[in-house]
Design a protein around this motif. Structure first.
Motif, PDB file in Angstrom:
ATOM      1  N   UNK A   8      -7.924  -0.806  -5.387  1.00 55.62           N
ATOM      2  CA  UNK A   8      -7.122  -1.158  -4.211  1.00 55.62           C
ATOM      3  C   UNK A   8      -7.845  -0.629  -2.982  1.00 55.62           C
ATOM      4  N   UNK A   9      -7.869  -1.433  -1.903  1.00 57.15           N
ATOM      5  CA  UNK A   9      -8.531  -0.991  -0.686  1.00 57.15           C
ATOM      6  C   UNK A   9      -7.786   0.203  -0.090  1.00 57.15           C
ATOM      7  N   UNK A  10      -8.498   1.026   0.697  1.00 59.92           N
ATOM      8  CA  UNK A  10      -7.876   2.181   1.318  1.00 59.92           C
ATOM      9  C   UNK A  10      -8.065   2.128   2.824  1.00 59.92           C
ATOM     10  N   UNK A  11      -7.330   2.997   3.528  1.00 61.64           N
ATOM     11  CA  UNK A  11      -7.421   3.117   4.976  1.00 61.64           C
ATOM     12  C   UNK A  11      -7.082   1.798   5.681  1.00 61.64           C
ATOM     13  N   UNK A  12      -6.225   1.015   5.067  1.00 62.69           N
ATOM     14  CA  UNK A  12      -5.794  -0.244   5.666  1.00 62.69           C
ATOM     15  C   UNK A  12      -4.287  -0.180   5.891  1.00 62.69           C
ATOM     16  N   UNK A  13      -3.805  -1.079   6.731  1.00 63.95           N
ATOM     17  CA  UNK A  13      -2.432  -0.891   7.189  1.00 63.95           C
ATOM     18  C   UNK A  13      -1.461  -2.009   6.878  1.00 63.95           C
ATOM     19  N   UNK A  21       0.400 -10.340  -0.863  1.00 59.50           N
ATOM     20  CA  UNK A  21      -0.805  -9.676  -1.374  1.00 59.50           C
ATOM     21  C   UNK A  21      -2.021 -10.504  -0.993  1.00 59.50           C
ATOM     22  N   UNK A  22      -3.140  -9.823  -0.816  1.00 65.52           N
ATOM     23  CA  UNK A  22      -4.441 -10.476  -0.658  1.00 65.52           C
ATOM     24  C   UNK A  22      -5.302 -10.042  -1.832  1.00 65.52           C
ATOM     25  N   UNK A  23      -5.778 -11.003  -2.612  1.00 70.36           N
ATOM     26  CA  UNK A  23      -6.638 -10.726  -3.747  1.00 70.36           C
ATOM     27  C   UNK A  23      -8.059 -11.194  -3.423  1.00 70.36           C
ATOM     28  N   UNK A  24      -9.025 -10.327  -3.669  1.00 68.97           N
ATOM     29  CA  UNK A  24     -10.431 -10.676  -3.473  1.00 68.97           C
ATOM     30  C   UNK A  24     -11.109 -10.713  -4.834  1.00 68.97           C
ATOM     31  N   UNK A  25     -11.563 -11.890  -5.224  1.00 65.35           N
ATOM     32  CA  UNK A  25     -12.241 -12.085  -6.503  1.00 65.35           C
ATOM     33  C   UNK A  25     -13.684 -11.624  -6.362  1.00 65.35           C
ATOM     34  N   UNK A  26     -14.082 -10.677  -7.216  1.00 66.90           N
ATOM     35  CA  UNK A  26     -15.378 -10.030  -7.043  1.00 66.90           C
ATOM     36  C   UNK A  26     -16.046  -9.764  -8.383  1.00 66.90           C
ATOM     37  N   UNK A  48      -5.954  -5.274   0.919  1.00 69.40           N
ATOM     38  CA  UNK A  48      -6.375  -6.220  -0.110  1.00 69.40           C
ATOM     39  C   UNK A  48      -6.603  -5.513  -1.426  1.00 69.40           C
ATOM     40  N   UNK A  49      -6.699  -6.305  -2.478  1.00 76.50           N
ATOM     41  CA  UNK A  49      -6.889  -5.783  -3.820  1.00 76.50           C
ATOM     42  C   UNK A  49      -8.027  -6.541  -4.502  1.00 76.50           C
ATOM     43  N   UNK A  50      -8.943  -5.808  -5.080  1.00 72.22           N
ATOM     44  CA  UNK A  50     -10.058  -6.430  -5.800  1.00 72.22           C
ATOM     45  C   UNK A  50      -9.597  -6.978  -7.150  1.00 72.22           C
ATOM     46  N   UNK A  98       4.076 -15.372  -2.162  1.00 69.05           N
ATOM     47  CA  UNK A  98       2.837 -16.090  -1.905  1.00 69.05           C
ATOM     48  C   UNK A  98       1.722 -15.069  -1.724  1.00 69.05           C
ATOM     49  N   UNK A  99       0.524 -15.475  -2.110  1.00 68.82           N
ATOM     50  CA  UNK A  99      -0.637 -14.587  -2.005  1.00 68.82           C
ATOM     51  C   UNK A  99      -1.807 -15.360  -1.411  1.00 68.82           C
ATOM     52  N   UNK A 100      -2.647 -14.619  -0.700  1.00 67.19           N
ATOM     53  CA  UNK A 100      -3.902 -15.148  -0.189  1.00 67.19           C
ATOM     54  C   UNK A 100      -5.002 -14.746  -1.164  1.00 67.19           C
ATOM     55  N   UNK A 101      -5.791 -15.721  -1.589  1.00 70.74           N
ATOM     56  CA  UNK A 101      -6.880 -15.477  -2.535  1.00 70.74           C
ATOM     57  C   UNK A 101      -8.200 -15.786  -1.847  1.00 70.74           C
TER      58      UNK A 101
END
Length: 249
Positions: A8-13, A21-26, A48-50, A98-101
């Motif tokens: 999970x990303x840190x230092x974000x607001x 949720x925002x999911x980043x496919x990596x 965002x979440x990886x 709903x989520x942003x991918x």
């Protein structure tokens, strides 16, 4: 060296209006992609979440037998498809509205958040199961004759690439159920389009698009198309963008 990717990303607001949720496919080997997409989202103060599961080395014979009916899919295509499948699963498990991918090679426009927030005023009013594409994948654009002042979303019967999209709970649920029953016989962008048509999931295009794909515009090497050098991909991308834009006037 960029710091290791965490779950999970840190230092974000926060998150944009209407997005749970925002999911980043990596994929782990793409360190430069991770650095860029993290930088872009952190500058926008977006949480965002990886999605790190199902890298190529983790796809064993049991997983292949369960999901893949088409033996011609490349390992990178299998990995990408499973990561998108996992996103639909997480949306359903967590009951997200709903989520942003985003894929890790997404290049966000300078006015990404401004247009995104305006778009969400329209998107949040759509009641039917739907998916909204944010990018210019394939250089598909809404024709100028169809554009309406103040309108950003346009219904379509065609999907785009999976580099950037919003998916609502019911659409994710239907996609997940279809894949669990039938496996993954096609590259994931083509399969999602087939499923969405078959299961009455309405597709919307954002005009103007606010995302480009770095593996297509020459920013990064492509794992799928390794025929051309980056400089050639960059020229080809810009030419197609200009030509397709002109042809849609």
């Amino acid at each position: 060296m960029p710091r290791p990717v965490s779950d999970v990303s840190d230092q974000l607001s926060g998150l944009p209006f209407g997005i749970d949720a925002i999911f980043v496919i990596h994929a782990a080997q793409f360190v430069d992609r991770a650095k860029l997409i993290r930088t872009q989202l952190e500058e926008l103060k977006l949480q965002f979440e990886w999605v790190l599961e199902y890298d190529v080395p983790a796809i064993n014979d049991s997983i292949r037998e369960k999901f893949f009916k088409n033996p011609t899919l490349l390992p990178s295509q299998q990995s990408c498809a499973l990561k998108h499948w996992r996103v639909q699963q997480m949306i359903v498990e967590r009951k997200l509205r709903r989520a942003l991918v985003l894929e890790d090679d997404a290049i966000l426009a300078s006015d990404f958040l401004e247009i995104f927030n305006r778009m969400m005023r329209e998107e949040s009013l759509i009641g039917e199961p739907h998916v909204t594409f944010l990018g210019c994948g394939g250089h598909y654009y809404v024709g100028s004759a169809e554009l309406k002042e103040g309108q950003l979303l346009y219904p379509r019967n065609q999907g785009k690439f999976t580099d950037s999209y919003i998916v609502v709970f019911e659409a994710a649920k239907r996609r997940l159920e279809w894949i669990n029953a039938n496996g993954i016989p096609l590259p994931i962008d083509h399969l999602f389009e087939q499923i969405d048509r078959e299961l009455s999931i309405q597709m919307y295009w954002l005009e103007p698009p606010i995302v480009e794909q770095g593996s297509h515009n020459g920013r990064f090497d492509s794992e799928i198309n390794k025929i051309h050098a980056r400089w050639f991909q960059a020229i080809q991308f810009r030419w197609k963008k200009m030509w397709r834009r002109r042809s849609h006037r």
